[in-house]
Write a protein that holds these residues in place. Structure first.
Motif, mmCIF file in Angstrom:
data_model
loop_
_atom_site.group_PDB
_atom_site.id
_atom_site.type_symbol
_atom_site.label_atom_id
_atom_site.label_comp_id
_atom_site.label_asym_id
_atom_site.label_seq_id
_atom_site.Cartn_x
_atom_site.Cartn_y
_atom_site.Cartn_z
ATOM 1 N N LEU A 198 -5.261 4.352 10.939
ATOM 2 C CA LEU A 198 -6.682 3.986 11.048
ATOM 3 C C LEU A 198 -7.352 3.895 9.680
ATOM 4 O O LEU A 198 -8.309 3.155 9.483
ATOM 5 C CB LEU A 198 -7.430 5.024 11.898
ATOM 6 C CG LEU A 198 -7.069 5.032 13.383
ATOM 7 C CD1 LEU A 198 -7.821 6.154 14.102
ATOM 8 C CD2 LEU A 198 -7.420 3.682 14.015
ATOM 9 N N LEU A 199 -6.846 4.647 8.726
ATOM 10 C CA LEU A 199 -7.472 4.665 7.397
ATOM 11 C C LEU A 199 -6.926 3.499 6.568
ATOM 12 O O LEU A 199 -6.096 3.673 5.671
ATOM 13 C CB LEU A 199 -7.212 6.014 6.710
ATOM 14 C CG LEU A 199 -7.857 7.204 7.434
ATOM 15 C CD1 LEU A 199 -7.294 8.516 6.916
ATOM 16 C CD2 LEU A 199 -9.374 7.186 7.268
ATOM 17 N N VAL A 200 -7.411 2.299 6.901
ATOM 18 C CA VAL A 200 -6.833 1.073 6.359
ATOM 19 C C VAL A 200 -6.913 1.030 4.828
ATOM 20 O O VAL A 200 -5.938 0.696 4.145
ATOM 21 C CB VAL A 200 -7.563 -0.161 6.953
ATOM 22 C CG1 VAL A 200 -7.008 -1.442 6.380
ATOM 23 C CG2 VAL A 200 -7.449 -0.137 8.453
ATOM 24 N N HIS A 201 -8.055 1.425 4.295
ATOM 25 C CA HIS A 201 -8.239 1.331 2.855
ATOM 26 C C HIS A 201 -7.257 2.245 2.113
ATOM 27 O O HIS A 201 -6.623 1.851 1.138
ATOM 28 C CB HIS A 201 -9.690 1.678 2.504
ATOM 29 C CG HIS A 201 -9.955 1.606 1.045
ATOM 30 N ND1 HIS A 201 -9.969 0.410 0.357
ATOM 31 C CD2 HIS A 201 -10.186 2.575 0.124
ATOM 32 C CE1 HIS A 201 -10.201 0.654 -0.917
ATOM 33 N NE2 HIS A 201 -10.336 1.959 -1.098
ATOM 34 N N LYS A 202 -7.138 3.460 2.647
ATOM 35 C CA LYS A 202 -6.211 4.413 2.004
ATOM 36 C C LYS A 202 -4.772 3.911 2.090
ATOM 37 O O LYS A 202 -3.992 4.056 1.145
ATOM 38 C CB LYS A 202 -6.324 5.788 2.661
ATOM 39 C CG LYS A 202 -7.591 6.526 2.266
ATOM 40 C CD LYS A 202 -7.511 7.979 2.698
ATOM 41 C CE LYS A 202 -8.837 8.711 2.575
ATOM 42 N NZ LYS A 202 -9.366 8.795 1.218
ATOM 43 N N ALA A 203 -4.433 3.312 3.251
ATOM 44 C CA ALA A 203 -3.068 2.803 3.424
ATOM 45 C C ALA A 203 -2.789 1.671 2.429
ATOM 46 O O ALA A 203 -1.704 1.581 1.854
ATOM 47 C CB ALA A 203 -2.865 2.333 4.858
ATOM 48 N N GLN A 204 -3.813 0.840 2.223
ATOM 49 C CA GLN A 204 -3.650 -0.270 1.265
ATOM 50 C C GLN A 204 -3.427 0.252 -0.154
ATOM 51 O O GLN A 204 -2.548 -0.192 -0.873
ATOM 52 C CB GLN A 204 -4.924 -1.102 1.243
ATOM 53 C CG GLN A 204 -4.767 -2.439 1.900
ATOM 54 C CD GLN A 204 -6.126 -3.082 2.135
ATOM 55 O OE1 GLN A 204 -7.152 -2.572 1.659
ATOM 56 N NE2 GLN A 204 -6.125 -4.177 2.861
ATOM 57 N N ARG A 205 -4.260 1.212 -0.540
ATOM 58 C CA ARG A 205 -4.151 1.802 -1.871
ATOM 59 C C ARG A 205 -2.759 2.438 -2.061
ATOM 60 O O ARG A 205 -2.132 2.334 -3.110
ATOM 61 C CB ARG A 205 -5.277 2.842 -2.028
ATOM 62 C CG ARG A 205 -5.138 3.775 -3.208
ATOM 63 C CD ARG A 205 -5.318 3.044 -4.535
ATOM 64 N NE ARG A 205 -6.648 2.502 -4.689
ATOM 65 C CZ ARG A 205 -7.714 3.195 -5.074
ATOM 66 N NH1 ARG A 205 -7.599 4.462 -5.337
ATOM 67 N NH2 ARG A 205 -8.879 2.636 -5.204
ATOM 68 N N TYR A 206 -2.299 3.106 -0.991
ATOM 69 C CA TYR A 206 -0.992 3.773 -1.007
ATOM 70 C C TYR A 206 0.100 2.749 -1.305
ATOM 71 O O TYR A 206 0.944 2.936 -2.176
ATOM 72 C CB TYR A 206 -0.779 4.407 0.376
ATOM 73 C CG TYR A 206 0.327 5.430 0.483
ATOM 74 C CD1 TYR A 206 0.487 6.435 -0.463
ATOM 75 C CD2 TYR A 206 1.177 5.428 1.589
ATOM 76 C CE1 TYR A 206 1.469 7.384 -0.313
ATOM 77 C CE2 TYR A 206 2.159 6.377 1.739
ATOM 78 C CZ TYR A 206 2.307 7.355 0.785
ATOM 79 O OH TYR A 206 3.284 8.308 0.944
ATOM 80 N N ARG A 207 0.011 1.608 -0.587
ATOM 81 C CA ARG A 207 1.018 0.563 -0.796
ATOM 82 C C ARG A 207 0.915 -0.040 -2.187
ATOM 83 O O ARG A 207 1.907 -0.312 -2.841
ATOM 84 C CB ARG A 207 0.865 -0.548 0.253
ATOM 85 C CG ARG A 207 1.536 -0.208 1.590
ATOM 86 C CD ARG A 207 1.670 -1.449 2.456
ATOM 87 N NE ARG A 207 0.369 -2.037 2.776
ATOM 88 C CZ ARG A 207 -0.391 -1.656 3.804
ATOM 89 N NH1 ARG A 207 0.034 -0.723 4.623
ATOM 90 N NH2 ARG A 207 -1.560 -2.222 4.032
ATOM 91 N N SER A 208 -0.332 -0.228 -2.673
ATOM 92 C CA SER A 208 -0.440 -0.870 -3.986
ATOM 93 C C SER A 208 0.022 0.097 -5.091
ATOM 94 O O SER A 208 0.614 -0.315 -6.080
ATOM 95 C CB SER A 208 -1.842 -1.432 -4.242
ATOM 96 O OG SER A 208 -2.751 -0.381 -4.365
ATOM 97 N N ASN A 209 -0.219 1.396 -4.909
ATOM 98 C CA ASN A 209 0.308 2.359 -5.894
ATOM 99 C C ASN A 209 1.840 2.341 -5.914
ATOM 100 O O ASN A 209 2.455 2.354 -6.981
ATOM 101 C CB ASN A 209 -0.181 3.771 -5.583
ATOM 102 C CG ASN A 209 -1.587 4.027 -6.121
ATOM 103 O OD1 ASN A 209 -2.028 3.365 -7.060
ATOM 104 N ND2 ASN A 209 -2.292 4.963 -5.526
ATOM 105 N N ALA A 210 2.434 2.303 -4.712
ATOM 106 C CA ALA A 210 3.906 2.263 -4.634
ATOM 107 C C ALA A 210 4.416 0.990 -5.313
ATOM 108 O O ALA A 210 5.391 1.021 -6.077
ATOM 109 C CB ALA A 210 4.368 2.322 -3.178
ATOM 110 N N ALA A 211 3.733 -0.132 -5.067
ATOM 111 C CA ALA A 211 4.168 -1.405 -5.650
ATOM 112 C C ALA A 211 4.023 -1.372 -7.170
ATOM 113 O O ALA A 211 4.897 -1.857 -7.905
ATOM 114 C CB ALA A 211 3.357 -2.557 -5.064
ATOM 115 N N LEU A 212 2.925 -0.772 -7.662
ATOM 116 C CA LEU A 212 2.744 -0.710 -9.118
ATOM 117 C C LEU A 212 3.863 0.099 -9.774
ATOM 118 O O LEU A 212 4.437 -0.305 -10.793
ATOM 119 C CB LEU A 212 1.386 -0.097 -9.465
ATOM 120 C CG LEU A 212 1.061 -0.141 -10.952
ATOM 121 C CD1 LEU A 212 -0.401 -0.500 -11.173
ATOM 122 C CD2 LEU A 212 1.389 1.140 -11.697
#
Ligand code: HEM
Length: 461
Positions: A198-212
């Motif tokens: 449900l926490l879409v923004h946090k999930a997005q940030r999580y993925r972008s940190n992993a990708a970085l």
């Protein structure tokens, strides 16, 4: 076999024992529950059940690899999102674990780690030169300094890369992504089922940190391949790029190397930084131990820079670190599962789907092993003659067996060097003489708000 019911704190509907675990301080909650419910108890956190073991008698059985092996418990499952099948988060059954373990082991053996001494000294010197410039009136945040030091050290030793953390206020983008991802991994494990999606923004940030993190790792790999002098470098990255597994003859894939790089940075910094911070705290609380350590350092080194050969004569510093890890093991929990149905301690039946957490801070204070003064800081416990009399598996800060910490010699050499230099160069004192130890928990534990003043003992050269 006469089996016994396993003690369990009272449960609430649906959430089970969740209310008894402080989500900011899970390890400290488990420590106090162990005080109440004893060396083996059970918890249910919503739909996840686990056992918690903390006596030497039971942990000794749990460390028998013919009966138990590593379980990737909640936080490690989360970290797989960015550390993949790297050594720390690989399942025992994944072929990349054995392969990477065989390829990388030699680098972490005594010879490999001795070869990293000069780079460790380079970073430690940067930190202490900065302390000298601060002078005796500036409060120094110990955990912050030690974290910069351990990150820079592992990056330099492993990848010949400089984060230059002592020359910048802001964290390096890779480090910022890693800290963010680790924080979120911790939070994800503690949220109620369904919340994470449900926490879409946090999930997005999580993925972008992993990708970085992956893109920085892949960039370093590409740069190394392009560098005409790259092949001559003696570091872990070259071993990962060029090493061949003696058994299968295979090398590691770029994807897996990326995961290993993230793994080494994660596993290699917070734990050692916490160790150095607790050791500093414990020496400040125990002035006699500090004076003894200082006298040994002065006798071995005088004013000169340490060399790798000196470490053998500075075993007492290593004992201080071992005693610090006994009282405050910075990776406080590891988890195992039975290979097949078994009975623990002749009383508690367990099956392969069960998870048993080993709670080191309580194990390390088991009065049956450490005596009535188990709470006291006494590095002499680890003098060779005394340590030889300890029962097996009483001290487990580096985990167990095949899945124990590959970085142990690296961490101990680094910490031994840093503590030695600190004692040699500075008189240290609490910034706030009334400081009371407070533990900050992330994936690891650290003393919170520990600040010191450091007075150079001699004018800097
Ligand atoms: C595994 C503790 C430093 C790399 C572990 C484990 C523990 C641990 C308890 C086992 C985890 C489990 O069973 O789930 C510590 C402590 C350290 C330290 C207390 C410092 C005082 C380091 C350093 C490195 C490192 C400096 C890298 C240079 C690893 C890796 C694993 C591991 C790669 C996974 C090993 C495997 O399963 O093959 N560590 N560690 N650690 N540690 Fe460390």
């Amino acid at each position: 076999v006469q089996t016994h019911p396993v003690p369990q704190p009272p449960t609430r509907p649906i959430v089970g024992n969740l209310p008894q675990i402080d989500s900011d301080n899970p390890v400290q909650s488990l420590i106090s529950l162990a005080g109440e419910y004893g060396p083996f108890f059970k918890l249910r956190l919503v739909d996840t059940e686990m056992y918690v073991a903390s006596s030497q008698e039971l942990v000794n059985e749990l460390c028998d690899e013919s009966r138990f092996n590593k379980r990737l418990h909640g936080p490690l499952q989360e970290i797989r999102a960015f550390a993949g099948d790297g050594l720390f988060t690989a399942h025992n059954s994944e072929p990349n674990w054995e392969k990477a373990h065989r390829i990388l082991m030699p680098a972490f053996g005594p010879i490999g780690v001795r070869g990293m001494f000069d780079r460790m000294l380079d970073i430690a010197d940067q930190m202490f030169v900065r302390w000298e410039r601060f002078g005796p009136d500036a409060p120094i945040d110990v955990a912050d300094n030690m974290t910069r030091l351990t990150l820079d050290t592992i990056a330099l030793c492993a990848f010949d890369y400089r984060f230059n953390s002592f020359y910048r206020e802001e964290l390096h983008p890779f480090v910022a992504a890693m800290v963010g991802a680790l924080q979120e991994a911790g939070m994800r494990g503690r949220r109620l089922p369904g919340m994470n999606s449900l926490l879409v923004h946090k999930a997005q940030r999580y993925r972008s940190n992993a990708a970085l993190m992956q893109s920085v790792a892949q960039q370093l790999i590409a740069e190394r391949r392009r560098d005409p002098e790259g092949a001559a470098k003696q570091d872990l990255l070259n071993l990962m790029l060029n090493g061949r597994d003696p058994v299968t003859g295979e090398g590691l894939s770029d994807e897996n190397i990326g995961y290993q790089m993230v793994t080494f940075l994660i596993a290699g910094h917070e734990t050692t930084s916490g160790l150095l911070s607790f050791a500093t705290y414990l020496l400040l609380k125990n002035p006699e131990a500090m004076a003894r350590a200082r006298a040994i350092v002065d006798a071995v080194l005088g004013d000169r820079m340490p060399r790798v050969e000196d470490l053998a004569q500075l075993r007492h510093i290593e004992q201080i670190l071992m005693e610090s890890l006994r009282l405050w093991p910075t990776a406080s929990i590891f988890a195992v599962k039975p290979l097949e149905e078994t009975v623990l301690g002749g009383r508690y039946p367990l099956k392969p789907s069960d998870t048993v957490l080993i709670l080191e801070p309580v194990l390390h204070r088991d009065p049956a092993v450490w005596g009535p003064d188990a709470e006291a800081f006494r590095p002499e416990r680890f003098a060779p003659e005394t340590a030889a009399k300890l029962p097996p598996n009483a001290w487990k800060p580096f985990g167990n067996g095949a899945r124990a910490c590959i970085g142990r010699p690296f961490a101990m050499q680094e910490a031994q060097l840093v503590l030695t230099l600190m004692l040699q160069r500075f008189d240290i004192a609490f910034d706030d003489p009334g400081y009371r130890l407070k533990i900050h928990e992330t994936l690891t534990i650290k003393p919170e708000g520990l600040r010191i003043r450091a007075t150079p003992r001699r004018p800097s050269a």
